[in-house]
Motif scaffolding. Structure first.
Motif, PDB file in Angstrom:
ATOM      1  N   MET A   1       0.827  -1.197   0.000  1.00  0.00           N
ATOM      2  CA  MET A   1       0.000   0.000   0.000  1.00  0.00           C
ATOM      3  C   MET A   1       0.867   1.255   0.000  1.00  0.00           C
ATOM      4  O   MET A   1       0.498   2.279  -0.596  1.00  0.00           O
ATOM      5  CB  MET A   1      -0.929   0.001   1.210  1.00  0.00           C
ATOM      6  CG  MET A   1      -1.998   1.080   1.158  1.00  0.00           C
ATOM      7  SD  MET A   1      -3.116   0.889  -0.253  1.00  0.00           S
ATOM      8  CE  MET A   1      -3.961  -0.619   0.206  1.00  0.00           C
ATOM      9  N   LEU A   2       2.018   1.183   0.643  1.00  0.00           N
ATOM     10  CA  LEU A   2       2.954   2.310   0.611  1.00  0.00           C
ATOM     11  C   LEU A   2       3.387   2.601  -0.830  1.00  0.00           C
ATOM     12  O   LEU A   2       3.527   3.755  -1.232  1.00  0.00           O
ATOM     13  CB  LEU A   2       4.177   2.008   1.477  1.00  0.00           C
ATOM     14  CG  LEU A   2       3.954   1.969   2.996  1.00  0.00           C
ATOM     15  CD1 LEU A   2       5.251   1.568   3.699  1.00  0.00           C
ATOM     16  CD2 LEU A   2       3.466   3.308   3.524  1.00  0.00           C
TER      17      LEU A   2
ATOM     18  N   LYS B   1       4.436   6.310  -1.043  1.00  0.00           N
ATOM     19  CA  LYS B   1       5.080   6.641   0.225  1.00  0.00           C
ATOM     20  C   LYS B   1       6.303   5.775   0.499  1.00  0.00           C
ATOM     21  O   LYS B   1       6.744   5.652   1.640  1.00  0.00           O
ATOM     22  CB  LYS B   1       4.087   6.466   1.378  1.00  0.00           C
ATOM     23  CG  LYS B   1       2.882   7.391   1.319  1.00  0.00           C
ATOM     24  CD  LYS B   1       1.986   7.185   2.535  1.00  0.00           C
ATOM     25  CE  LYS B   1       0.807   8.143   2.525  1.00  0.00           C
ATOM     26  NZ  LYS B   1      -0.057   7.982   3.731  1.00  0.00           N
ATOM     27  N   THR B   2       6.858   5.177  -0.521  1.00  0.00           N
ATOM     28  CA  THR B   2       7.976   4.253  -0.330  1.00  0.00           C
ATOM     29  C   THR B   2       9.284   4.985  -0.055  1.00  0.00           C
ATOM     30  O   THR B   2       9.443   6.153  -0.409  1.00  0.00           O
ATOM     31  CB  THR B   2       8.158   3.374  -1.573  1.00  0.00           C
ATOM     32  OG1 THR B   2       8.375   4.222  -2.709  1.00  0.00           O
ATOM     33  CG2 THR B   2       6.938   2.514  -1.812  1.00  0.00           C
TER      34      THR B   2
ATOM     35  N   TYR C   1       8.666  -3.269  -2.465  1.00  0.00           N
ATOM     36  CA  TYR C   1       7.303  -3.049  -1.994  1.00  0.00           C
ATOM     37  C   TYR C   1       6.296  -3.729  -2.921  1.00  0.00           C
ATOM     38  O   TYR C   1       5.272  -4.252  -2.468  1.00  0.00           O
ATOM     39  CB  TYR C   1       7.011  -1.555  -1.909  1.00  0.00           C
ATOM     40  CG  TYR C   1       7.798  -0.834  -0.834  1.00  0.00           C
ATOM     41  CD1 TYR C   1       7.264  -0.654   0.442  1.00  0.00           C
ATOM     42  CD2 TYR C   1       9.074  -0.337  -1.089  1.00  0.00           C
ATOM     43  CE1 TYR C   1       7.981   0.016   1.426  1.00  0.00           C
ATOM     44  CE2 TYR C   1       9.795   0.329  -0.101  1.00  0.00           C
ATOM     45  CZ  TYR C   1       9.244   0.504   1.153  1.00  0.00           C
ATOM     46  OH  TYR C   1       9.954   1.154   2.126  1.00  0.00           O
ATOM     47  N   MET C   2       6.587  -3.725  -4.219  1.00  0.00           N
ATOM     48  CA  MET C   2       5.681  -4.318  -5.206  1.00  0.00           C
ATOM     49  C   MET C   2       5.574  -5.829  -5.048  1.00  0.00           C
ATOM     50  O   MET C   2       4.483  -6.400  -5.154  1.00  0.00           O
ATOM     51  CB  MET C   2       6.144  -3.977  -6.616  1.00  0.00           C
ATOM     52  CG  MET C   2       6.003  -2.520  -7.007  1.00  0.00           C
ATOM     53  SD  MET C   2       6.898  -2.143  -8.533  1.00  0.00           S
ATOM     54  CE  MET C   2       6.180  -3.327  -9.669  1.00  0.00           C
ATOM     55  N   ILE C   3       6.707  -6.474  -4.801  1.00  0.00           N
ATOM     56  CA  ILE C   3       6.716  -7.937  -4.744  1.00  0.00           C
ATOM     57  C   ILE C   3       6.508  -8.470  -3.331  1.00  0.00           C
ATOM     58  O   ILE C   3       6.453  -9.689  -3.134  1.00  0.00           O
ATOM     59  CB  ILE C   3       8.029  -8.507  -5.319  1.00  0.00           C
ATOM     60  CG1 ILE C   3       9.227  -8.101  -4.436  1.00  0.00           C
ATOM     61  CG2 ILE C   3       8.228  -8.065  -6.750  1.00  0.00           C
ATOM     62  CD1 ILE C   3      10.530  -8.758  -4.836  1.00  0.00           C
ATOM     63  N   SER C   4       6.376  -7.585  -2.336  1.00  0.00           N
ATOM     64  CA  SER C   4       6.218  -8.043  -0.955  1.00  0.00           C
ATOM     65  C   SER C   4       5.008  -8.961  -0.755  1.00  0.00           C
ATOM     66  O   SER C   4       5.068  -9.858   0.099  1.00  0.00           O
ATOM     67  CB  SER C   4       6.143  -6.847   0.002  1.00  0.00           C
ATOM     68  OG  SER C   4       5.025  -6.027  -0.276  1.00  0.00           O
ATOM     69  N   PRO C   5       3.895  -8.800  -1.509  1.00  0.00           N
ATOM     70  CA  PRO C   5       2.781  -9.741  -1.319  1.00  0.00           C
ATOM     71  C   PRO C   5       3.134 -11.197  -1.590  1.00  0.00           C
ATOM     72  O   PRO C   5       2.467 -12.107  -1.089  1.00  0.00           O
ATOM     73  CB  PRO C   5       1.720  -9.237  -2.317  1.00  0.00           C
ATOM     74  CG  PRO C   5       2.011  -7.790  -2.478  1.00  0.00           C
ATOM     75  CD  PRO C   5       3.505  -7.699  -2.421  1.00  0.00           C
TER      76      PRO C   5
END
Length: 260
Positions: A216-217, A222-223, A230-234
């Motif tokens: 979501m960041l 907000k990264t 952040y994109m691949i964290s899921p």
């Protein structure tokens, strides 16, 4: 998968034999998260923001979490009610069938009434997306889809772990609800509002932060540092469910029946 979908069709037909009950339960499932969302709305109506997060930003996290939970609860409900199979000795019948126990347990119970919870959460998600000043790109859309899909895997993994305990305890333990219902309640808010040890636990042990807060960041711009992480964290949801399945197979291997 052919067997799994056959289970699904049979159980859907059986639930539709009592249509009034089905639709009443569906409406009830729609109202439950609505009351939770109303509480969220009045919280922001009173205080304006939550540690730098606006109402619609948190509403989007809320929606993603509840969509993932609703889908998981619908299709992985068999693990949530697994204790009844063990206590009644019905799991022994599943063991002599030439199919995966995971498929059979998942196919033993479907909660199609969870479409009510799913519908309400989708409405909140659409409202939040329409209200946020986000420049939607293809990568952000993919990230949002990953958040939901991998969120389903995380909740399913928790259901599997809770079910595995039944091999030794016979009855399901209420403590498991800390990570299912409690995890859902906790994950519907940004994790940075909690103590550091809570954030770390739900990032590196049970990766709720990886399926909603961190991506979501990225979506909100907000990264700090590389956007790719952040994109691949899921995808941590994929990593999480693998050991859950291994623990399940370990439990099946050491299962000694109920003796009934």
């Amino acid at each position: 998968m052919k067997l799994y979908f056959k289970y699904m069709v049979i159980l859907f037909k059986s639930q539709m034999q009592y249509r009034a009950s089905f639709w009443m339960l569906t409406v009830g499932q729609c109202l439950t998260p609505f009351m939770m969302f109303a509480g969220l709305y009045f919280l922001f109506e009173r205080f304006g923001q939550l540690k730098g997060w606006t109402f619609f930003e948190v509403a989007m996290i809320f929606a993603v979490t509840h969509i993932s939970f609703a889908i998981s609860e619908c299709f992985a409900r068999g693990f949530d009610t697994f204790s009844s199979l063990v206590a009644g000795g019905d799991f022994d019948r599943l063991l002599v069938r030439p199919r995966s126990t995971v498929v059979q347990v998942m196919g033993s119970k479907f909660e199609f009434t969870r479409v009510g919870r799913l519908t309400q959460s989708l409405i909140v998600l659409i409202w939040a997306i329409a209200s946020l000043p986000v420049d939607w790109t293809a990568w952000k859309i993919v990230t949002l889809i990953l958040m939901i899909a991998c969120g389903v895997l995380v909740f399913t993994g928790i259901f599997i772990l809770a079910a595995t305990l039944c091999f030794w305890t016979i009855q399901g333990l209420e403590v498991a609800n800390i990570f299912t219902d409690g995890g859902r309640e906790m994950a519907q808010y940004p994790l940075n509002i909690y103590e550091k040890w809570v954030s770390r636990f739900f990032t590196f042990v049970i990766p709720f932060a990886c399926i909603n807060y961190l991506p979501m960041l990225y979506i909100l711009g907000k990264t700090e540092g590389s956007d790719l992480l952040y994109m691949i964290s899921p995808l941590a949801g994929v990593v999480f469910i693998i050991p859950c399945l291994l623990v399940w197979h370990f439990g099946v291997k050491h299962y000694r029946s109920t003796g009934s």
